[in-house]
Design an enzyme around this catalytic site. Structure first.
Site: not given
Ligand SMILES: Cc1cc2nc3c(=O)[nH]c(=O)nc-3n(C[C@H](O)[C@H](O)[C@H](O)COP(=O)(O)OP(=O)(O)OC[C@H]3O[C@@H](n4cnc5c(N)ncnc54)[C@H](O)[C@@H]3O)c2cc1C
Ligand code: SF4
Ligand code: SF4
Ligand code: FES
Lengths: 576, 234
Positions: A283, A237, A117, A249, A218, A349, A239, A13, A390, A252
Site C-alpha cells: 500500500r 498507513q 491481495f 474505502l 482513547d 487507513h 490506503h 472494545g 501493514r 484492495e
Molecule cells: C474500511 C476498512 C476496511 C478494512 N478492510 C480490512 C480487510 O479487508 N482486511 C484486514 O485485515 N483489515 C482490514 N481493515 C483493518 C481492520 O478492519 C482494523 O484494523 C480492525 O478491524 C481493528 O479491529 P479492532 O478489534 O482492533 O478495533 P475496532 O473493530 O475498531 O473496535 C474498536 C472497539 O473499541 C471500542 N472503543 C474505542 N474507544 C473506546 C473507549 N474509550 N471506551 C470503550 N470502548 C471503546 C469501540 O466501541 C469498538 O468496539 C480495514 C479497515 C477499514 C477502516
C-alpha cells in the site's frame, strides 16, 4: 456518584480483537466487555477484503511465504518472531472461524475461496498469490457478527455505550478503568485483576480517512497519559484507494479481482513503479505512486485524484464479489463501476503503531517489561507484526490470532492474581476534567479544534513528510492542546447522550496521539514503509533499523529505540 | 444550497413533550444527511444527540426517519431530499426515545438474540474447514448483509401493533442459520418461528423490504421460511 463493578477482567472494545479475547476467556473468568458503541457497530465490521492465511486452496502456498511477505511488506521493521507466530497460526485461525460459522465464499469443491491481495506473493516475491479468504466484500462484518454470536451464546457480560475515560493505576499496576455511561451520564468504576485494551485505530487524527467516528484512539491515549510508551507511531498507513473527497474505502480486493489504476493519460502507471506485481504492490508503494502522478500533473484533469478502473470486470463479478463497494460508489458518486472508472485518492487507513505488547498480548513498558495488569490487542496494539507498513488482510488475522492469545494468557494467569486495591477517589480526576469543560459557557467548540488538527495532520504528516512540516505541525498541535485545555466549551451540559461531551473528551485523545505521531515522525530521519521523509528519502538500516518508543517523562516527551527481532530474513532492498 | 431541517427534540428527563426544532444548513447536493446533522451539532447546537459511527452504511448506528421514511442518515444524500423541505428528521418509530434521535434498541437486540444468532453445529469438527457447496452458501448472500439497523422493524405495521411479533430483522437472522447447511438445529429453529408471533406474524406488507438500506429481500426471506416450515414440519 459513581457505580462500582468488580470483574476478573475488563476488556475495552468489542471489535474482533476484544470479542475474540472475550470468547477465549468465557467460562474461565468473569469478564466484562465495555464498548463505546454497541458491539456490532464496531469498526471491524467495515473490513471488506479478507483475512490472510496460506490455506493453499487455490494454488500452492506456505506460511513461510506469508511470513516473508509480512516482513518485506513491513519494510523489515516487522518483528520476525511475532510474524512467525502470526503466519503459522493463520491457517488454524481461519479454520476456527469457519467452525464458528463464518460464511466464507466457497470454491466449486466446497473449500474456502481465496483471492489475490496487495503484497501477498508466492515463492518469496515471484508473483501474486491467492491468500485472502473472504465473504464477498463484507469479510469483517461477517466475522464480527459471528464472534458477537459466540459471545451471546456464552453469555458474556457486555456494557454497551460506555466510554472508558481513564485507566486506574496503582503503584504501576493497572487495576481497573473509569467509564462514562452515555445513556445516563453516570461514571462507572470497574475494578479488575486485568484490563485489556482493544480500542482500535485512530484514523480520525487525519482529515481524510476510511475510519469511523469512534476511532479516536482513547485506549492508546490513556496508556500514554499514564506514562507508558507507544511504539512506532510514525507509521500511518494511507490506503491508495479512498473514494475521492469522502475517504470511504474501496478495498484492495478491487485490484485483487483485476482492477487497474490509471492516470489522466489512461496509463497503467503502476507498471512503472512496481514492474512485477504492478497494482498489487504494497500500500505505501501504491499511495506514493499515486501522489507522484498527481504531483507530476497526471492526476485526472490535473487534479488530486486518479482513476480505479473496474469496468472490464463485468457486472456479474462486481455483483458477486464487490457488491458493497459497487453500492458505495453508486450511492456516493452516482457512478456505476461497471460503466465508469472511480475517482480515488489515498485515505488514512491504519495505524501500524500503538501500545507495545509481547506475543501474549501483555503490554510492555519502556524497558520492555510487562506492565502488571495490562493487556492490549488489535489495531491499538503494536506486536509488531506490521512493521512500517501493514499488508492487506493481515489486520483481521492479527485481531483473531493475538486477541485469542491475549485471552488465553489472561485465562491462565488471572485466576492466581490478586485484586490490587483501587486508588482512592478513583474517578476524581475524570470528574474534575469533565466539570472543567462543563463549567465554561463561552470558548471554542471541540469540532473547531478537531478540524484544525485534522487539516494540519493531513497536510504536513500525510504520505510525504519533511522536518520543517513536522515542526510546524507540532507547534500547531501543541497550540490546539493548550486551547483544548483552557477554552473548550459545550452547548449541552445535560446527562443523557451528551455527545457534545463525548466529542470533547475524544478530542483530548486525538490531540495526544497527534503529538505522539509527530514526535515519532520527526525522530525517524529516514524513509521506511509508510513513513516517507522527503528530506531523507532512503531507508537507513545503519541508524534506524529499530522501533521507536515515545513516552511521557514528567512534562517532557521521551523517545527511545527498541531492537527489531530478525530471525529468518535479513533486510534487503524492497522492490515489487 | 441551503436546506431547512425540522428535527425532533426530546429529553424525557426535562421536557414534558417532544418538539421540532428548525435549523438551516448549507450543504452540497452530494453530501450526506449525516453531514448536515453533524454540521448542526458542531456549528450550531451541540445539544442535539444522535448515534453514528462508520458514515457509510456498514455499522447500522444512524437509522432515523427522514421525511417519514426510515433510513440511514449516512446513506441519504442532500439531493435525495432537497425537493421536500423542510426535511423532517425523527427517531425510529415504535421504539422508546431516550433523547432526540436516540432510541432504546434493547428490545430489538433481545429478539435478535432470541433466534440464537450463532451456529449450532456438530461438536466434532474436521481438522480443516467444513466443505460447503457454493450454491448452498449463495443462499445466504442476501441475509448476511444485515447490519442490525432496525429500519425494517421500525417500519413494520405488524410490529407497531404487536410488540410480541418477532419482526423482520430477527427473522432475517433466523433465516441466516436455518439455511446454513452447516447448522444442525434446523428443525428446532423452524419450530421456534412456527408461531403466530413468529414467521406467521408477517402479513406481507413489504414495508421492511422497501426501507432496508442493504437491499435485503426481507419479506421474500420470511416467505421462504414459511414455505420451509410447511415442507419440513407439516
Ligand atoms: C474500511 C476498512 C476496511 C478494512 N478492510 C480490512 C480487510 O479487508 N482486511 C484486514 O485485515 N483489515 C482490514 N481493515 C483493518 C481492520 O478492519 C482494523 O484494523 C480492525 O478491524 C481493528 O479491529 P479492532 O478489534 O482492533 O478495533 P475496532 O473493530 O475498531 O473496535 C474498536 C472497539 O473499541 C471500542 N472503543 C474505542 N474507544 C473506546 C473507549 N474509550 N471506551 C470503550 N470502548 C471503546 C469501540 O466501541 C469498538 O468496539 C480495514 C479497515 C477499514 C477502516
Ligand atoms: S413484510 Fe412482514 S415483516 Fe415486513 S413489514 Fe410487512 S408485515 Fe412486517
Ligand atoms: S434487515 Fe435491513 S433494515 Fe432490517 S436490520 Fe437488517 S439491514 Fe437493517
Ligand atoms: S453511520 Fe454507520 S450505518 Fe450510518
Amino acid at each position: 456518584m459513581s457505580e462500582k463493578h468488580t470483574h476478573d477482567v475488563v476488556i475495552v472494545g468489542s471489535g474482533l480483537a476484544g470479542l475474540r479475547a472475550a470468547v477465549e476467556t468465557a467460562g474461565r473468568l468473569d469478564v466484562a466487555l465495555i464498548s463505546k458503541v454497541f458491539p456490532t457497530r464496531s469498526h471491524s465490521g467495515a473490513a471488506q477484503g479478507g483475512i490472510a492465511a496460506a490455506l493453499g486452496n487455490e494454488e500452492p502456498d506456505s506460511w513461510e511465504w506469508h511470513m516473508f511477505d509480512t516482513v518485506k511488506g513491513g519494510d523489515y521493521l516487522t518483528d520476525q518472531d511475532a510474524a512467525e507466530v502470526l503466519t503459522r497460526d493463520a491457517v488454524r485461525a481461519v479454520y476456527e472461524l469457519e467452525h464458528m460459522g463464518v460464511p466464507f465464499n466457497r470454491n466449486p469443491n466446497g473449500t474456502i475461496a481465496q483471492r489475490a491481495f496487495g503484497g501477498h506473493t508466492r515463492n518469496f516475491g515471484e508473483a501474486p498469490v491467492k491468500r485472502a479468504c473472504y465473504a464477498a466484500d463484507r469479510t469483517g462484518r461477517v466475522i464480527l457478527d459471528t464472534l458477537y454470536g459466540q459471545c451471546v451464546q456464552r453469555g458474556i457480560h457486555v456494557y454497551p455505550e460506555l466510554s472508558v475515560v481513564d485507566l486506574l493505576v496503582r503503584d504501576g499496576v493497572v487495576c481497573g478503568v473509569v467509564a462514562l455511561d452515555w445513556a445516563t451520564g453516570a461514571l462507572h468504576v470497574f475494578h479488575a485483576k486485568a484490563v485489556m485494551l482493544a480500542t482500535g485505530g485512530f484514523g480520525k487524527v487525519f482529515k481524510t480517512t476510511s475510519n469511523c467516528f469512534a476511532n479516536t484512539g482513547d485506549g492508546a491515549a490513556l496508556v500514554f497519559r499514564h506514562g507508558f510508551p507507544l511504539q512506532d507511531m510514525e507509521f500511518v498507513q494511507f490506503h491508495p484507494t479512498g473514494i475521492y473527497g469522502l475517504g470511504v474505502l474501496i478495498s484492495e480486493a478491487a485490484r485483487g479481482e483485476g482492477g487497474i489504476l490509471r492516470n489522466r493519460l489512461g496509463e497503467r502507471f503502476m507498471e512503472r513503479y512496481a514492474p512485477t506485481i504492478k497494482d498489487l504492490a504494497a500500500r505505501d508503494v501504491v499511495s506514493r505512486a499515486i501522489m507522484s502522478e498527481i504531483r507530476a500533473g497526471r492526476g485526472i484533469d490535473g487534479r488530486d485524484f486518479v482513476y480505479l478502473d473496474l469496468t472490464h470486470l463485468g457486472k456479474e463479478r462486481l455483483a458477486e464479489r464487490l457488491s458493497d463497494i459497487s453500492s458505495f460508489v453508486r450511492i456516493y458518486l452516482g457512478i456505476d463501476p461497471a460503466e465508469a472508472p472511480i475517482p480515488v485518492q489515498p485515505t488514512c487507513h491504519y495505524m501500524m503503531g500503538g501500545i507495545p505488547t509481547d506475543v501474549d498480548g501483555r503490554a510492555l513498558d519502556v524497558q520492555g517489561r510487562p506492565i502488571a495488569g495490562l493487556y492490549a490487542a488489535g489495531e491499538c496494539a503494536c506486536v509488531s507484526v506490521h512493521g512500517a507498513n501493514r499488508l492487506g488482510c493481515n489486520s483481521l488475522l492479527d485481531l483473531v490470532v493475538f486477541g485469542r492469545r491475549a485471552g488465553r494468557h489472561m485465562a491462565a494467569q488471572v485466576p492466581s492474581m490478586d485484586l490490587t486495591p483501587l486508588p482512592s477517589q478513583a474517578e476524581a480526576p475524570v470528574r474534575e476534567r469533565m466539570e472543567k469543560i462543563k463549567e465554561r459557557t463561552t470558548g471554542v467548540r471541540p469540532a473547531v479544534l478537531r478540524e484544525r488538527m485534522q487539516q494540519e495532520m493531513m497536510e504536513r504528516c500525510g504520505v510525504y513528510r519533511t522536518r520543517e512540516g513536522l515542526d510546524k505541525a507540532l507547534e500547531t498541535v501543541r497550540g490546539l492542546q493548550e486551547e483544548c485545555r483552557r477554552n473548550v466549551f459545550l452547548d449541552y451540559r445535560g446527562e443523557r447522550y451528551n455527545t457534545d461531551l463525548m466529542e470533547a473528551l475524544e478530542l483530548e485523545s486525538l490531540l495526544t496521539l497527534a503529538e505522539v505521531i509527530l514526535v515519532s515522525a520527526a525522530s525517524r530521519r529516514e524513509s521506511r514503509g509508510a513513513h516517507s521523509r522527503e528530506d531523507y528519502p532512503d531507508r537507513d538500516d545503519q541508524n534506524f533499523l529499530h522501533h521507536s518508543l515515545v513516552y511521557r517523562d514528567g512534562d517532557k516527551i521521551g523517545v527511545a529505540a527498541k531492537p527489531v527481532s530478525i530471525t529468518r530474513f535479513e533486510p534487503k532492498p524492497r522492490v515489487y | 444550497m441551503v436546506l431547512t431541517f425540522e428535527i425532533f427534540r426530546f429529553d424525557p428527563e426535562h421536557d414534558a413533550e417532544p418538539r421540532y426544532q428548525t435549523y438551516r444548513v448549507s450543504a452540497d447536493p452530494t453530501e450526506r444527511i449525516l453531514d448536515c446533522l453533524n454540521r448542526i451539532k458542531w456549528e450550531q447546537d451541540g445539544s442535539l444527540s444522535f448515534r453514528m459511527s462508520c458514515g457509510h452504511g456498514v455499522c447500522g448506528s444512524d437509522a432515523v426517519r427522514i421525511n417519514g421514511r426510515c433510513a440511514l442518515a449516512c446513506q441519504k444524500l442532500v439531493k435525495d431530499v432537497a425537493e421536500n423541505q423542510p426535511v423532517r428528521v425523527e427517531p425510529l418509530p415504535s421504539f422508546r426515545v431516550l433523547k432526540d434521535l436516540v432510541v432504546d434498541l434493547e428490545p430489538f437486540f433481545e429478539k435478535v438474540h432470541w433466534v440464537k444468532p450463532y451456529l449450532l453445529g456438530s461438536p466434532e469438527v474436521p481438522e480443516k474447514e467444513r466443505l460447503q457447496d457454493p450454491e448452498e452458501r449463495k443462499k445466504l448472500d442476501h441475509v448476511i448483509r444485515c447490519i442490525l439497523c432496525a429500519c425494517c422493524v421500525a417500519s413494520c405495521p405488524v410490529a407497531a401493533e404487536n410488540e410480541r411479533f418477532l419482526g423482520p430483522a430477527p427473522l432475517v437472522w433466523a433465516f441466516r442459520y436455518i439455511f446454513d447447511t452447516r447448522d444442525k438445529e434446523r428443525k428446532n429453529r423452524l419450530r421456534a418461528v412456527d408461531t403466530p408471533d413468529g414467521a406467521w406474524g408477517c402479513r406481507n406488507h413489504f414495508e421492511c423490504t422497501r426501507v432496508c438500506p442493504k437491499e435485503i429481500p426481507v419479506t421474500k426471506s420470511i416467505n421462504i421460511i414459511k414455505r420451509e416450515i410447511e415442507k419440513v414440519l407439516r
